[in-house]
Design a protein around this motif. Structure first.
Motif, PDB file in Angstrom:
ATOM      1  N   ALA A  50       2.192   1.910  -3.445  1.00 41.10           N
ATOM      2  CA  ALA A  50       1.167   2.424  -4.358  1.00 41.10           C
ATOM      3  C   ALA A  50       0.868   3.892  -4.077  1.00 41.10           C
ATOM      4  O   ALA A  50       0.697   4.686  -5.014  1.00 41.10           O
ATOM      5  CB  ALA A  50      -0.107   1.591  -4.214  1.00 41.10           C
ATOM      6  N   ASP A 105       1.481   7.090  -6.621  1.00 38.72           N
ATOM      7  CA  ASP A 105       0.337   7.933  -6.968  1.00 38.72           C
ATOM      8  C   ASP A 105       0.609   9.399  -6.629  1.00 38.72           C
ATOM      9  O   ASP A 105       0.242  10.290  -7.403  1.00 38.72           O
ATOM     10  CB  ASP A 105      -0.905   7.436  -6.213  1.00 38.72           C
ATOM     11  N   ILE A 124       0.817  -1.223   0.000  1.00 41.82           N
ATOM     12  CA  ILE A 124       0.000   0.000   0.000  1.00 41.82           C
ATOM     13  C   ILE A 124       0.850   1.271   0.000  1.00 41.82           C
ATOM     14  O   ILE A 124       0.609   2.180  -0.810  1.00 41.82           O
ATOM     15  CB  ILE A 124      -0.988  -0.015   1.184  1.00 41.82           C
ATOM     16  N   THR A 145      -7.929  -4.690  -3.651  1.00 41.87           N
ATOM     17  CA  THR A 145      -7.402  -5.258  -4.896  1.00 41.87           C
ATOM     18  C   THR A 145      -6.177  -6.128  -4.645  1.00 41.87           C
ATOM     19  O   THR A 145      -5.995  -7.176  -5.273  1.00 41.87           O
ATOM     20  CB  THR A 145      -7.035  -4.127  -5.873  1.00 41.87           C
ATOM     21  N   PHE A 146      -5.326  -5.700  -3.698  1.00 39.54           N
ATOM     22  CA  PHE A 146      -4.076  -6.412  -3.438  1.00 39.54           C
ATOM     23  C   PHE A 146      -4.245  -7.625  -2.527  1.00 39.54           C
ATOM     24  O   PHE A 146      -3.290  -8.391  -2.363  1.00 39.54           O
ATOM     25  CB  PHE A 146      -3.041  -5.465  -2.804  1.00 39.54           C
ATOM     26  N   TYR A 151      -9.612   0.954  -1.806  1.00 39.58           N
ATOM     27  CA  TYR A 151      -9.692   0.309  -3.127  1.00 39.58           C
ATOM     28  C   TYR A 151      -8.501  -0.609  -3.383  1.00 39.58           C
ATOM     29  O   TYR A 151      -8.664  -1.779  -3.748  1.00 39.58           O
ATOM     30  CB  TYR A 151      -9.778   1.386  -4.213  1.00 39.58           C
ATOM     31  N   TYR A 152      -7.297  -0.099  -3.163  1.00 35.73           N
ATOM     32  CA  TYR A 152      -6.108  -0.885  -3.510  1.00 35.73           C
ATOM     33  C   TYR A 152      -5.798  -1.959  -2.470  1.00 35.73           C
ATOM     34  O   TYR A 152      -5.238  -3.007  -2.817  1.00 35.73           O
ATOM     35  CB  TYR A 152      -4.905   0.028  -3.734  1.00 35.73           C
TER      36      TYR A 152
END
Length: 351
Positions: A15, A19, A12, A53-54, A49-50
């Protein structure tokens, strides 16, 4: 589970850092945009969200790390000497995978869509350029089937001001037209869900004669809203699953030809969490034998397979959104492919 959380907490921040590097210029362009607003409206929802997803991928890496450590410490040899079967050895892994799968399913179907709505609204306001914002603002040359006998056509409609021009509504009885309503301008009133038509003309068709009516203004009701005019796959990410299913059902009745982009999003919410089981079997089968090179070799193989899975997932999403194909089959194709690999590895590992 501790290794899984540790892996997720590593992915995280990476990411987030990537970003921030991409969007820092967009943030600085808006002087009224504060740090707390960025965190509250964007990055909290970005993490939700991530992180979701991860989850399957973090579980995959965590299982490889944990099992490789067991193998390097020769603990799996002791387990084998104790005549414990490979199936029994997998049981704790599957309990952990089940907990993560249930959490991911709940987030995918209910939590993430609501969170994505806030995040995407922030992106449209502060990050997307004007050209990107226009794709949701204007709808042109749009036709829609409201019922089995009623069709509408709009030349241009602004979904931000809820106003448009060149509106036509036609009612049919089989192949025969019964009435046609035309208006130069149309405006939607959100308070009472009605439409204001300006410079309207109504033609009713009978067997032996026609009746024509006209006027400056008239309030009427139609079975659609401005939101129904925007058929973009990005909107599906903002709908909870019950709302998304209802939207798909209504759109099918209205004769919308290609809804596969919405079906892909719905099926993906289930297929991605279920992949936790498949990836768990593969990770254990790869890492339970002691290898020369230790954890690094297992991790390299695992990361390589992880990228192949993500690659196939993206391809299946694109192909599944094409009109005329079975989106369910395409969305589940990566799981089917890796499931067959997992089955092969499982049967060999049992020996």
């Amino acid at each position: 589970m501790v290794t899984f959380l540790f892996t997720l907490l590593i992915l995280i921040p990476i990411a987030i850092a990537i970003d921030i590097a991409e969007k820092i210029d967009n943030f600085l362009e808006h002087q009224d945009l504060g740090f707390l607003q960025i965190v509250d409206e964007y990055y909290i929802n970005f993490i939700i969200y991530y992180a979701n997803t991860f989850m399957p991928l973090a579980l995959f890496i965590a299982v490889i790390l944990f099992t490789s450590k067991l193998s390097n410490n020769t603990e799996i040899i002791a387990i084998n000497n104790a005549k414990i079967s490979f199936t029994r050895f997998l049981l704790p892994y599957f309990i952990g995978a089940t907990l993560i799968t249930l959490l991911s399913l709940a987030m995918n179907h209910f939590v993430v869509p609501s969170s994505s709505k806030i995040r995407k609204k922030f992106e449209l306001t502060y990050i997307k350029n004007k050209r990107q914002n226009q794709q949701f603002k204007y709808v042109s040359d749009f036709s829609l089937q409201l019922t089995d006998s009623t069709y509408i056509f709009i030349r241009n409609f602004n979904t931000q001001s809820n106003a448009g021009y060149d509106f036509t509504s036609e009612v049919y009885d089989g192949l025969n037209m019964k009435s046609k309503l035309v208006a130069d301008n149309i405006r939607y009133n959100d308070k009472d869900s009605s439409f204001l038509l300006q410079n309207w003309r109504l033609r009713r068709i009978y067997e032996d004669k026609d009746s024509i009516f006209s006027g400056n203004k008239i309030d009427t009701v139609f079975n659609f809203t401005p939101k129904d005019l925007i058929y973009k796959s990005a909107l599906s990410q903002e709908m909870p699953s019950d709302e998304l299913l209802k939207f798909i059902e209504i759109s099918e009745k209205r004769g919308v030809k290609n809804l596969n982009a919405y079906l892909v999003e719905f099926h993906k919410r289930t297929s991605l969490p279920i992949a936790s089981y498949v990836l768990t079997i593969i990770a254990v089968a790869l890492a339970f034998r002691k290898r020369r090179g230790g954890t690094g070799v297992n991790l390299a193989i695992g990361v390589g397979m992880m990228f192949i899975y993500v690659f196939l997932l993206k391809i299946s999403e694109v192909l599944g959104a094409v009109a005329g194909v079975n989106s369910l089959v395409y969305v589940w194709m990566p799981n089917i492919f890796f499931g067959s690999i997992a089955l092969y590895l499982y049967l060999n590992a049992r020996k």
